[in-house]
Each structure stands twice: as structure tokens, then as C-alpha cells.
Design a protein around this motif. Structure first.
Motif: not given
Length: 177
Positions: A157-174
Motif C-alpha cells: 500500500i505504501i509502495a502504491a502511494r509512493e508511485i502515485l506521488s511520483f506520478n504527480g498525485y498529491d498523496t497527502l490528500r489521500m
């Protein structure tokens, strides 16, 4: 240098540097669309088939509980979204919505509902065992972490969030489920 000049310089420097520490989503989406969006080359539609539990999402998708990739529904691939809403009274209501799926390329799909609404859905990342996936849209309107199980696999789950962040997603809002 005067104290007020030093203070003004420090404030200006902090304001300038603040842009380096986080991405700003474009057009109120959840992704900075100036960052290229990747798509995984791992697997096929058959590997995605079946139910996936929502493990993390952005505001607006609170009720989305399960995403099921269907290989063949009346001769065409589809995706079913299962939503579960609970009232303060404790009463819960479950609803399902099926969208037709048309491949745009490997792990990229255009989903269309019966009303003609559509959006692109990309599989940005999936682990080797097809247990956890990072799913998103090029415009940043959606971004999800899906998993085959409703619990466990926190490292994925952490790895998926990191990948989303790398792709420009603001994962702090997840929001993690």
C-alpha cells in the motif's frame, strides 16, 4: 544588513522554496498534470480481472468499496464500482454501477457508462503478484490504491502511494481505508 531587510529576505526565500516541497494539483484535481503519467507494462487485462478492495482514495470516493474488472460482460469488458453508504442511523445502502471498458493500449482503458459519460483509467503500477495496484486518470480526477484483500500488505500500500506521488498525485490528500 538591517534586521527588517534580513527578515524580508528570509520570508522571500521561504516563499520561493515552498514550491519545491510539494506539487500543486492542476484545475482542482489531485494530480499535477505537468508531471508525465506512467503506465505499467506488467500484465494484461486478464491479470486484473476480479474484485479489488479500495485501500486509499481521494476525497469524493469515500463510498467506493470495491472495483471489479470483468473480462467479459455480454461480449465486452467492463468495470463494476460497488459503493456502500452508511447513514448516522446505522442503515447502510449498497449500489453497483457497471461501466463498459475499451482498451486504449496496455493497461489503459476508456470507461463509459449507460449515460455516455466517460473517463480514462490507467494502471500506473501493480506488484508482481497482482495483489496491489495504483490506479489513476491522466487528468488527476481519480487516484486509487486497490488491493485484493481489505487488510494486510501495508508495504505494498505504501509502495502504491509512493508511485502515485511520483506520478504527480498529491498523496497527502489521500484517505486510507
Amino acid at each position: 544588513m538591517k534586521r527588517t531587510t534580513k527578515l524580508a529576505f528570509a520570508i522571500a526565500a521561504l516563499i520561493s522554496l515552498s514550491g519545491c516541497f510539494g506539487r500543486t494539483p492542476v484545475d482542482d484535481g489531485f494530480r499535477d498534470t505537468s508531471v508525465p503519467l506512467t503506465v505499467t507494462t506488467r500484465g494484461t487485462a486478464a491479470d486484473l480481472a476480479g474484485p479489488w478492495h479500495m485501500r486509499a482514495h481521494f476525497p469524493g470516493d469515500r463510498s467506493l468499496a470495491l472495483v471489479t474488472f470483468i473480462e467479459n460482460l455480454n461480449g465486452a469488458p467492463a468495470v463494476e464500482f460497488l459503493r456502500s453508504d452508511c447513514l448516522l442511523s446505522g442503515d447502510c445502502e449498497t449500489s453497483a454501477e457497471v461501466w463498459r471498458s475499451a482498451p486504449l493500449g496496455q493497461n489503459r482503458y476508456r470507461l463509459t457508462n449507460g449515460s455516455g459519460d466517460s473517463f480514462e483509467l490507467w494502471v500506473i503500477w501493480v506488484d508482481e503478484g497482482f495483489r496491489t495496484a495504483a490506479i489513476g486518470t491522466p487528468d488527476g480526477s481519480y487516484g486509487w490504491v486497490l488491493d485484493r484483500k481489505p487488510t494486510e500488505g501495508e508495504d505494498r500500500i505504501i509502495a502504491a502511494r509512493e508511485i502515485l506521488s511520483f506520478n504527480g498525485y498529491d498523496t497527502l490528500r489521500m484517505i486510507q481505508k
